[in-house]
Design a protein around this motif. Structure first.
Motif, PDB file in Angstrom:
ATOM      1  N   TYR A  68       0.764  -1.249   0.061  1.00 13.09           N
ATOM      2  CA  TYR A  68       0.140  -0.120  -0.022  1.00 13.09           C
ATOM      3  C   TYR A  68       0.916   1.354   0.131  1.00 13.09           C
ATOM      4  N   LEU A  69       0.922   2.022  -0.840  1.00  7.74           N
ATOM      5  CA  LEU A  69       1.565   3.275  -1.056  1.00  7.74           C
ATOM      6  C   LEU A  69       0.635   4.491  -0.820  1.00  7.74           C
ATOM      7  N   TYR A  70       1.572   5.636  -0.217  1.00 11.00           N
ATOM      8  CA  TYR A  70       1.145   6.661   0.120  1.00 11.00           C
ATOM      9  C   TYR A  70       1.429   7.586  -1.253  1.00 11.00           C
ATOM     10  N   ASP A  71       2.771   7.449  -1.651  1.00  8.02           N
ATOM     11  CA  ASP A  71       3.335   7.997  -2.723  1.00  8.02           C
ATOM     12  C   ASP A  71       4.251   7.097  -3.558  1.00  8.02           C
ATOM     13  N   GLY A  72       4.475   7.563  -4.885  1.00  8.12           N
ATOM     14  CA  GLY A  72       5.379   6.779  -5.687  1.00  8.12           C
ATOM     15  C   GLY A  72       4.607   5.894  -6.510  1.00  8.12           C
ATOM     16  N   ALA A  73       5.129   4.809  -7.106  1.00  8.04           N
ATOM     17  CA  ALA A  73       4.591   3.668  -7.881  1.00  8.04           C
ATOM     18  C   ALA A  73       5.726   2.452  -7.605  1.00  8.04           C
ATOM     19  N   MET A  74       5.179   1.303  -7.814  1.00  5.28           N
ATOM     20  CA  MET A  74       5.830   0.018  -7.865  1.00  5.28           C
ATOM     21  C   MET A  74       5.427  -0.892  -8.856  1.00  5.28           C
ATOM     22  N   VAL A  80       2.869 -16.291 -11.005  1.00  4.52           N
ATOM     23  CA  VAL A  80       1.619 -16.640 -11.766  1.00  4.52           C
ATOM     24  C   VAL A  80       1.242 -16.044 -12.985  1.00  4.52           C
ATOM     25  N   GLY A  81       2.283 -15.047 -13.465  1.00  4.57           N
ATOM     26  CA  GLY A  81       1.800 -14.364 -14.687  1.00  4.57           C
ATOM     27  C   GLY A  81       1.222 -12.870 -14.605  1.00  4.57           C
ATOM     28  N   VAL A  82       1.334 -12.458 -13.397  1.00  3.92           N
ATOM     29  CA  VAL A  82       0.793 -11.148 -13.340  1.00  3.92           C
ATOM     30  C   VAL A  82       1.851 -10.250 -13.673  1.00  3.92           C
ATOM     31  N   THR A  83       1.613  -9.178 -14.167  1.00  2.00           N
ATOM     32  CA  THR A  83       2.375  -7.727 -13.927  1.00  2.00           C
ATOM     33  C   THR A  83       1.550  -6.800 -13.577  1.00  2.00           C
ATOM     34  N   GLN A  84       1.716  -5.768 -12.585  1.00  2.00           N
ATOM     35  CA  GLN A  84       0.731  -4.909 -12.000  1.00  2.00           C
ATOM     36  C   GLN A  84       1.705  -3.785 -11.421  1.00  2.00           C
ATOM     37  N   GLU A  85       1.467  -2.676 -11.789  1.00  2.00           N
ATOM     38  CA  GLU A  85       1.858  -1.428 -11.120  1.00  2.00           C
ATOM     39  C   GLU A  85       0.821  -1.101 -10.135  1.00  2.00           C
ATOM     40  N   ILE A  86       1.462  -0.616  -8.912  1.00  2.00           N
ATOM     41  CA  ILE A  86       0.503  -0.014  -7.791  1.00  2.00           C
ATOM     42  C   ILE A  86       0.743   1.312  -7.662  1.00  2.00           C
ATOM     43  N   THR A 101       6.849 -16.719  -6.281  1.00  2.00           N
ATOM     44  CA  THR A 101       7.710 -15.937  -6.335  1.00  2.00           C
ATOM     45  C   THR A 101       7.283 -14.459  -7.097  1.00  2.00           C
ATOM     46  N   HIS A 102       8.150 -13.689  -6.432  1.00  2.00           N
ATOM     47  CA  HIS A 102       7.800 -12.078  -7.191  1.00  2.00           C
ATOM     48  C   HIS A 102       8.901 -11.191  -7.072  1.00  2.00           C
ATOM     49  N   SER A 103       9.073 -10.179  -7.917  1.00  2.00           N
ATOM     50  CA  SER A 103       9.831  -9.228  -7.842  1.00  2.00           C
ATOM     51  C   SER A 103       9.077  -7.741  -7.357  1.00  2.00           C
ATOM     52  N   GLU A 104       9.777  -6.893  -7.014  1.00  2.00           N
ATOM     53  CA  GLU A 104       9.044  -5.478  -7.088  1.00  2.00           C
ATOM     54  C   GLU A 104      10.292  -4.315  -7.464  1.00  2.00           C
ATOM     55  N   ARG A 105       9.829  -3.580  -8.557  1.00  2.00           N
ATOM     56  CA  ARG A 105      10.867  -2.875  -9.348  1.00  2.00           C
ATOM     57  C   ARG A 105      10.292  -1.349  -9.252  1.00  2.00           C
ATOM     58  N   PHE A 106      11.325  -0.365  -9.268  1.00  2.00           N
ATOM     59  CA  PHE A 106      11.083   1.058  -9.389  1.00  2.00           C
ATOM     60  C   PHE A 106      11.162   1.262 -10.773  1.00  2.00           C
ATOM     61  N   ASP A 107      10.296   0.866 -11.753  1.00  2.00           N
ATOM     62  CA  ASP A 107      10.359   1.068 -13.116  1.00  2.00           C
ATOM     63  C   ASP A 107       9.867   2.717 -13.260  1.00  2.00           C
ATOM     64  N   ALA A 114      10.817   9.975  -8.304  1.00  2.00           N
ATOM     65  CA  ALA A 114       9.567   9.759  -7.551  1.00  2.00           C
ATOM     66  C   ALA A 114       9.836   9.784  -6.027  1.00  2.00           C
ATOM     67  N   THR A 115       8.858  10.067  -5.214  1.00  2.00           N
ATOM     68  CA  THR A 115       9.136   9.865  -3.754  1.00  2.00           C
ATOM     69  C   THR A 115       8.398   8.604  -3.323  1.00  2.00           C
ATOM     70  N   MET A 116       9.111   7.783  -2.803  1.00  2.00           N
ATOM     71  CA  MET A 116       8.517   6.213  -2.773  1.00  2.00           C
ATOM     72  C   MET A 116       8.080   6.395  -1.097  1.00  2.00           C
ATOM     73  N   HIS A 117       6.787   6.064  -0.830  1.00  2.00           N
ATOM     74  CA  HIS A 117       6.368   6.036   0.568  1.00  2.00           C
ATOM     75  C   HIS A 117       5.186   5.315   0.662  1.00  2.00           C
ATOM     76  N   GLY A 118       5.337   4.139   1.643  1.00  2.00           N
ATOM     77  CA  GLY A 118       4.355   3.188   1.860  1.00  2.00           C
ATOM     78  C   GLY A 118       4.490   2.276   2.903  1.00  2.00           C
ATOM     79  N   ILE A 119       3.613   1.364   2.972  1.00  2.00           N
ATOM     80  CA  ILE A 119       3.743   0.191   3.876  1.00  2.00           C
ATOM     81  C   ILE A 119       3.698  -1.206   3.146  1.00  2.00           C
ATOM     82  N   GLN A 120       4.284  -1.995   3.655  1.00  2.00           N
ATOM     83  CA  GLN A 120       4.166  -3.400   3.037  1.00  2.00           C
ATOM     84  C   GLN A 120       4.198  -4.439   4.398  1.00  2.00           C
TER      85      GLN A 120
END
Length: 293
Positions: A68-74, A80-86, A101-107, A114-120
């Motif tokens: 869950y992000l307050y700012d930025g994008a990931m 399982v075949g999903v690509t999703q920007e949040i 398995t998954h990755s989290e990229r700052f594309d 960007a200002t990255m800010h959120g909770i995982q």
């Protein structure tokens, strides 16, 4: 009404990306089913930020991850075949079950800054669904109930509380809320659940008459509504639920069985867990000297 206050601790995810880890804590491992809580940022990422900061493909079992992000994008990519920007105000809910398995990229930040800010967070799954099929769910807009009253703008990220229900597919009784509070705004945390906590991401709060500063989580005792007041404009997360029983952890794996954790470790080391098809050029090796906790 406050049992304990936990301060976030700096933790390097690799590549220099530092997060503030709140849960698990040695004296309090879980709040309801929530077993992991990391505060990401705020961090200024300039255009062209190196790929070393990305979180490379890695595995999970026995849990659901919540981004869950307050700012930025990931950008999320999984096996399982999903690509999703949040983006801010949206939810990525990934159920690992028997293994994903998954990755989290700052594309986005790499292209534009960007200002990255959120909770995982991680939510441990009940025993009967620990080995369920892995899946991914993205939710935004009307899927996540929102309200605004008395200087508070709120969003229900997951679960049910105060007559509201999120569309996120949870597996046990729980709730997870974001409050954006103006200075002087006040509310109270419902007593619907036996385990609850409030985290001050930014600003300063008064919780049941005691101060709670940015980067602190207050663990609340059961019973009774708990008053919360913002001393200055504040970003607040309120989380809780019913306990699901003892859970063990080994690196990114969660299970009710220590033997299952050791099996997952061996599966990862031996390359038996599928990587994302579109992001399989690298991965995070199993760290040395990790033991079951």
């Amino acid at each position: 009404m406050i049992e304990r206050i936990i301060d976030k601790r700096g933790h390097d995810l690799g590549g220099g990306l530092i997060v503030g880890r709140v849960l698990p804590f040695h004296a309090r491992r879980m709040v309801g089913p929530y077993i992991f809580f990391d505060h990401l940022g705020p961090a200024e990422l300039p255009p062209g930020v190196p790929k070393d900061l990305d979180v490379r493909p890695h595995p999970h079992i026995g849990l659901a991850t919540v981004t869950y992000l307050y700012d930025g994008a990931m950008t999320h990519r999984d096996s399982v075949g999903v690509t999703q920007e949040i983006r801010p105000g949206e939810v990525n809910w990934m159920i690992s079950g028997s293994g994903i398995t998954h990755s989290e990229r700052f594309d986005h930040a790499r292209a534009y800054g960007a200002t990255m800010h959120g909770i995982q967070a991680w939510v441990a799954l009940p025993t009967e669904t620990e080995e369920s099929a892995p899946s991914f769910h993205h939710h935004a807009g009307e899927d996540l109930p929102t309200w605004a009253e008395g200087g508070i703008s709120g969003r229900l990220i997951a679960g049910a509380i105060d007559g509201m229900q999120s569309a996120v597919p949870v597996h046990s009784p729980q709730f997870y809320m974001h409050w954006q509070m103006e200075a002087g705004a006040h509310s109270a945390i419902s007593d619907e659940y036996s385990e609850r906590a409030v985290y001050c991401a930014t600003g300063a709060l008064e919780v049941d008459g005691r101060p709670l500063r940015a980067g602190q989580m207050a663990i609340l005792s059961a019973g009774g509504r708990v008053p919360v007041r913002a001393e200055i404009p504040s970003t607040v997360m309120v989380v809780g639920g019913e306990p699901i029983g003892e859970r063990f952890m080994l690196w990114n794996f969660v299970s009710s069985s220590k033997d299952r954790l050791l099996q997952a470790r061996e599966d990862w080391i031996q390359g038996r867990m599928k990587l994302p098809d579109v992001d399989n050029g690298e991965f995070i090796p199993f760290p040395e000297n990790r033991t079951v906790e």
